[in-house]
Design a protein around this motif. Structure first.
Motif, PDB file in Angstrom:
ATOM      1  N   LYS A  25       3.234   1.935  -6.309  1.00 51.69           N
ATOM      2  CA  LYS A  25       4.357   2.717  -6.859  1.00 51.69           C
ATOM      3  C   LYS A  25       4.407   2.539  -8.362  1.00 51.69           C
ATOM      4  O   LYS A  25       3.902   1.563  -8.919  1.00 51.69           O
ATOM      5  CB  LYS A  25       5.695   2.295  -6.245  1.00 51.69           C
ATOM      6  N   LEU A  49      -7.014 -13.504  -6.557  1.00 47.49           N
ATOM      7  CA  LEU A  49      -5.655 -13.753  -7.059  1.00 47.49           C
ATOM      8  C   LEU A  49      -4.616 -13.697  -5.946  1.00 47.49           C
ATOM      9  O   LEU A  49      -3.436 -13.941  -6.179  1.00 47.49           O
ATOM     10  CB  LEU A  49      -5.288 -12.703  -8.124  1.00 47.49           C
ATOM     11  N   VAL A  50      -5.051 -13.351  -4.744  1.00 46.56           N
ATOM     12  CA  VAL A  50      -4.099 -13.124  -3.647  1.00 46.56           C
ATOM     13  C   VAL A  50      -3.993 -14.384  -2.789  1.00 46.56           C
ATOM     14  O   VAL A  50      -5.003 -14.898  -2.316  1.00 46.56           O
ATOM     15  CB  VAL A  50      -4.557 -11.922  -2.785  1.00 46.56           C
ATOM     16  N   LEU A 105       2.771 -11.781   1.535  1.00 44.95           N
ATOM     17  CA  LEU A 105       3.816 -10.917   2.107  1.00 44.95           C
ATOM     18  C   LEU A 105       3.381 -10.276   3.418  1.00 44.95           C
ATOM     19  O   LEU A 105       4.212 -10.001   4.289  1.00 44.95           O
ATOM     20  CB  LEU A 105       4.219  -9.839   1.099  1.00 44.95           C
ATOM     21  N   ILE A 134      -6.745  -7.649   4.211  1.00 45.47           N
ATOM     22  CA  ILE A 134      -6.225  -6.763   3.158  1.00 45.47           C
ATOM     23  C   ILE A 134      -7.397  -6.274   2.310  1.00 45.47           C
ATOM     24  O   ILE A 134      -8.085  -7.091   1.679  1.00 45.47           O
ATOM     25  CB  ILE A 134      -5.216  -7.512   2.258  1.00 45.47           C
ATOM     26  N   LYS A 152      -7.925  -4.749  -0.877  1.00 46.30           N
ATOM     27  CA  LYS A 152      -6.977  -4.600  -1.987  1.00 46.30           C
ATOM     28  C   LYS A 152      -7.538  -3.769  -3.121  1.00 46.30           C
ATOM     29  O   LYS A 152      -8.551  -4.097  -3.705  1.00 46.30           O
ATOM     30  CB  LYS A 152      -6.555  -5.984  -2.507  1.00 46.30           C
ATOM     31  N   VAL A 169      -3.099  -6.768  -8.778  1.00 47.84           N
ATOM     32  CA  VAL A 169      -2.251  -7.884  -8.336  1.00 47.84           C
ATOM     33  C   VAL A 169      -1.330  -8.306  -9.485  1.00 47.84           C
ATOM     34  O   VAL A 169      -1.764  -8.404 -10.634  1.00 47.84           O
ATOM     35  CB  VAL A 169      -3.116  -9.076  -7.876  1.00 47.84           C
ATOM     36  N   ALA A 170      -0.047  -8.558  -9.146  1.00 45.58           N
ATOM     37  CA  ALA A 170       0.968  -8.958 -10.133  1.00 45.58           C
ATOM     38  C   ALA A 170       1.017  -7.977 -11.290  1.00 45.58           C
ATOM     39  O   ALA A 170       1.197  -8.358 -12.439  1.00 45.58           O
ATOM     40  CB  ALA A 170       0.733 -10.389 -10.630  1.00 45.58           C
ATOM     41  N   MET A 214       3.109  -2.930  -9.723  1.00 44.72           N
ATOM     42  CA  MET A 214       2.886  -1.730  -8.903  1.00 44.72           C
ATOM     43  C   MET A 214       3.172  -2.002  -7.433  1.00 44.72           C
ATOM     44  O   MET A 214       2.804  -1.220  -6.554  1.00 44.72           O
ATOM     45  CB  MET A 214       1.453  -1.214  -9.091  1.00 44.72           C
ATOM     46  N   ALA A 215       3.840  -3.124  -7.167  1.00 45.57           N
ATOM     47  CA  ALA A 215       4.322  -3.466  -5.825  1.00 45.57           C
ATOM     48  C   ALA A 215       3.202  -3.639  -4.799  1.00 45.57           C
ATOM     49  O   ALA A 215       3.362  -3.283  -3.631  1.00 45.57           O
ATOM     50  CB  ALA A 215       5.342  -2.442  -5.326  1.00 45.57           C
ATOM     51  N   GLY A 239       1.971  -6.444  -3.466  1.00 46.99           N
ATOM     52  CA  GLY A 239       2.339  -7.385  -2.404  1.00 46.99           C
ATOM     53  C   GLY A 239       3.321  -6.737  -1.441  1.00 46.99           C
ATOM     54  O   GLY A 239       3.204  -6.873  -0.218  1.00 46.99           O
ATOM     55  N   ASP A 291       1.563  -4.469   0.916  1.00 47.27           N
ATOM     56  CA  ASP A 291       0.883  -5.164   2.016  1.00 47.27           C
ATOM     57  C   ASP A 291       1.876  -5.639   3.070  1.00 47.27           C
ATOM     58  O   ASP A 291       1.554  -5.657   4.269  1.00 47.27           O
ATOM     59  CB  ASP A 291       0.081  -6.356   1.474  1.00 47.27           C
ATOM     60  N   ASP A 299      11.302  -4.266  -3.001  1.00 47.66           N
ATOM     61  CA  ASP A 299      10.408  -3.114  -3.146  1.00 47.66           C
ATOM     62  C   ASP A 299       9.721  -2.725  -1.835  1.00 47.66           C
ATOM     63  O   ASP A 299       9.014  -1.718  -1.780  1.00 47.66           O
ATOM     64  CB  ASP A 299       9.300  -3.410  -4.168  1.00 47.66           C
ATOM     65  N   GLY A 340       5.627  -4.824 -15.265  1.00 48.38           N
ATOM     66  CA  GLY A 340       4.358  -4.938 -15.980  1.00 48.38           C
ATOM     67  C   GLY A 340       3.459  -6.002 -15.368  1.00 48.38           C
ATOM     68  O   GLY A 340       3.813  -6.600 -14.349  1.00 48.38           O
TER      69      GLY A 340
HETATM   70  P1  ATP Z   1       6.414  -5.772  -8.028  1.00 43.08           P
HETATM   71  O1  ATP Z   1       5.946  -4.505  -8.668  1.00 43.08           O
HETATM   72  O2  ATP Z   1       7.006  -5.562  -6.660  1.00 43.08           O
HETATM   73  O3  ATP Z   1       7.249  -6.624  -8.916  1.00 43.08           O
HETATM   74  P2  ATP Z   1       3.813  -6.831  -8.547  1.00 43.08           P
HETATM   75  O4  ATP Z   1       2.953  -5.649  -8.340  1.00 43.08           O
HETATM   76  O5  ATP Z   1       4.162  -7.195  -9.948  1.00 43.08           O
HETATM   77  O6  ATP Z   1       5.123  -6.662  -7.693  1.00 43.08           O
HETATM   78  P3  ATP Z   1       2.298  -8.259  -6.620  1.00 43.08           P
HETATM   79  O7  ATP Z   1       0.938  -7.716  -6.733  1.00 43.08           O
HETATM   80  O8  ATP Z   1       3.130  -7.822  -5.488  1.00 43.08           O
HETATM   81  O9  ATP Z   1       3.120  -8.068  -7.963  1.00 43.08           O
HETATM   82  O10 ATP Z   1       2.116  -9.845  -6.620  1.00 43.08           O
HETATM   83  C1  ATP Z   1       3.059 -10.751  -7.125  1.00 43.08           C
HETATM   84  C2  ATP Z   1       2.699 -12.132  -6.608  1.00 43.08           C
HETATM   85  O11 ATP Z   1       2.967 -12.155  -5.214  1.00 43.08           O
HETATM   86  C3  ATP Z   1       1.236 -12.480  -6.736  1.00 43.08           C
HETATM   87  O12 ATP Z   1       0.984 -13.157  -7.921  1.00 43.08           O
HETATM   88  C4  ATP Z   1       0.955 -13.326  -5.506  1.00 43.08           C
HETATM   89  O13 ATP Z   1       1.076 -14.689  -5.810  1.00 43.08           O
HETATM   90  C5  ATP Z   1       2.061 -12.989  -4.519  1.00 43.08           C
HETATM   91  N1  ATP Z   1       1.611 -12.240  -3.314  1.00 43.08           N
HETATM   92  C6  ATP Z   1       2.061 -12.448  -2.068  1.00 43.08           C
HETATM   93  N2  ATP Z   1       1.502 -11.616  -1.198  1.00 43.08           N
HETATM   94  C7  ATP Z   1       0.670 -10.830  -1.888  1.00 43.08           C
HETATM   95  C8  ATP Z   1      -0.192  -9.775  -1.516  1.00 43.08           C
HETATM   96  N3  ATP Z   1      -0.327  -9.367  -0.246  1.00 43.08           N
HETATM   97  N4  ATP Z   1      -0.876  -9.170  -2.484  1.00 43.08           N
HETATM   98  C9  ATP Z   1      -0.727  -9.571  -3.768  1.00 43.08           C
HETATM   99  N5  ATP Z   1       0.033 -10.583  -4.159  1.00 43.08           N
HETATM  100  C10 ATP Z   1       0.752 -11.227  -3.232  1.00 43.08           C
END
Ligand code: ATP
Length: 299
Positions: free
Chosen positions: A12, A62-63, A70, A92, A94, A98-99, A102-103, A105, A108, A139, A257
């Motif tokens: 997202k 990184l996951v 999650l 997963i 992917k 990650v982090a 873009m939501a 986690g 997943d 989210d 971000g």
């Molecule tokens: P949001 O946009 O919802 O704030 P994000 O995109 O910034 O999330 P995510 O990719 O969801 O961040 O990951 C945030 C943290 O969550 C990661 O650093 C990781 O430690 C943890 N995490 C737990 N489950 C997952 C997953 N399935 N995939 C990625 N990260 C995960």
């Protein structure tokens, strides 16, 4: 024969993220307009002797693969609710940064919930799935529904929003992540002593989505967390400037971000902006994607 269920789930972008003052519980009231983008993770659930998570893809390292993932938490929550053991292998694939804001986690989590429900025949209805999603994180419900939606409360109370066209985006993936709580903490620091307005959804923005008007959407994009993300990661200003110089109609930080999002007026300009971002050296990767995208879907 071992049966598997695979669910595809989108990333997202927040086209509006209005953030209120910190509440006594530390959370912030939001007016959060989510738009699903066609960049996907796939979660495959397969029967196993015990709960196990694996991950593939460029960011797989990184996951977390333990019970904090999650997807694992989603399987545990659904199993507990139905009095069964969460014995499942969740893989997963992917593709969502990650982090990155873009939501990924959350995506997943929603995907694992849907996959396990189908695999176990737990027959959770839409309402039960949405309630479980909201327990997993603010989210997560939107990852299940996709499309576009206004989220209020912590962002988890969703009202679908209509989208009348296709929007062309470029996403610049930054090196390293930003922690969402750290960005909210910086927001609190930057707004301390000021009167933070009540977050309200922008009528102009919702109208732009409804009519599919890219130029109007470009004018209406906003993210109250952007200043905080830039404060923690000043180099993102260079990325935003590089995409704007290459012809993006608007540029903003995606959610907390450090991924940055660029709205363009079509496929060709999206490719041009992506190429310019890649050669600018201000990001790790630049990805083209369109909106809206469907929510979590069993393949
Ligand atoms: P949001 O946009 O919802 O704030 P994000 O995109 O910034 O999330 P995510 O990719 O969801 O961040 O990951 C945030 C943290 O969550 C990661 O650093 C990781 O430690 C943890 N995490 C737990 N489950 C997952 C997953 N399935 N995939 C990625 N990260 C995960």
């Amino acid at each position: 024969m071992t049966r598997s269920v695979t669910v595809r789930v989108p990333a997202k972008v927040n086209v509006q993220l209005a953030v209120g003052a910190a509440r006594p519980d530390g959370f912030h009231d939001l007016a959060n307009v989510f738009l699903a983008v066609g960049m996907y993770d796939e979660v495959t659930a397969t029967p196993a002797d015990a709960l196990r998570v694996t991950c593939s893809g460029p960011d797989a390292g990184l996951v977390p693969l333990d019970a904090t993932n999650l997807a694992a938490r989603a399987a545990i929550a659904l199993a507990e609710r139905h009095g069964i053991a969460p014995d499942v292998h969740l893989h997963i694939a992917k593709d969502i940064p990650v982090a990155g804001g873009m939501a990924g986690g959350s995506a997943d989590g929603a995907a694992a919930l849907l996959a396990c429900d189908a695999l176990w025949g737990t027959g959770a209805g839409r309402e039960e799935l949405l309630a479980l999603c909201a327990e997993l994180g603010s989210d997560v419900p939107f990852s299940l529904t996709g499309g576009a939606a206004l989220g209020v409360g912590r962002g988890e109370r969703l009202t679908p929003a209509e989208v009348g066209g296709t929007f062309h985006w470029v996403f610049a993936v930054a090196d390293g992540g930003l922690s969402t709580p750290a960005v909210y903490g910086e927001f609190d620091r930057l707004t301390a002593g000021t009167q933070v307005p009540e977050p309200t959804a922008s009528a102009a923005l919702l109208a732009a989505l409804r009519t599919g008007d890219t130029a109007a959407l470009a004018d209406a994009l906003s993210n109250d967390l952007q200043a905080a993300a830039l404060s923690l990661r000043p180099s993102l200003a260079d990325t935003l400037a590089a995409g704007t110089a290459a012809g993006a109609l608007a540029a903003l930080v995606s959610g907390s971000g450090p991924t940055t999002a660029f709205l363009t007026d079509g496929e060709e300009s999206a490719r041009k902006v992506a190429d310019a971002l890649l050669t600018s050296g201000t990001c790790r990767d630049a990805r083209v994607a369109t909106s809206p995208a469907a929510g979590a879907t069993v393949l």
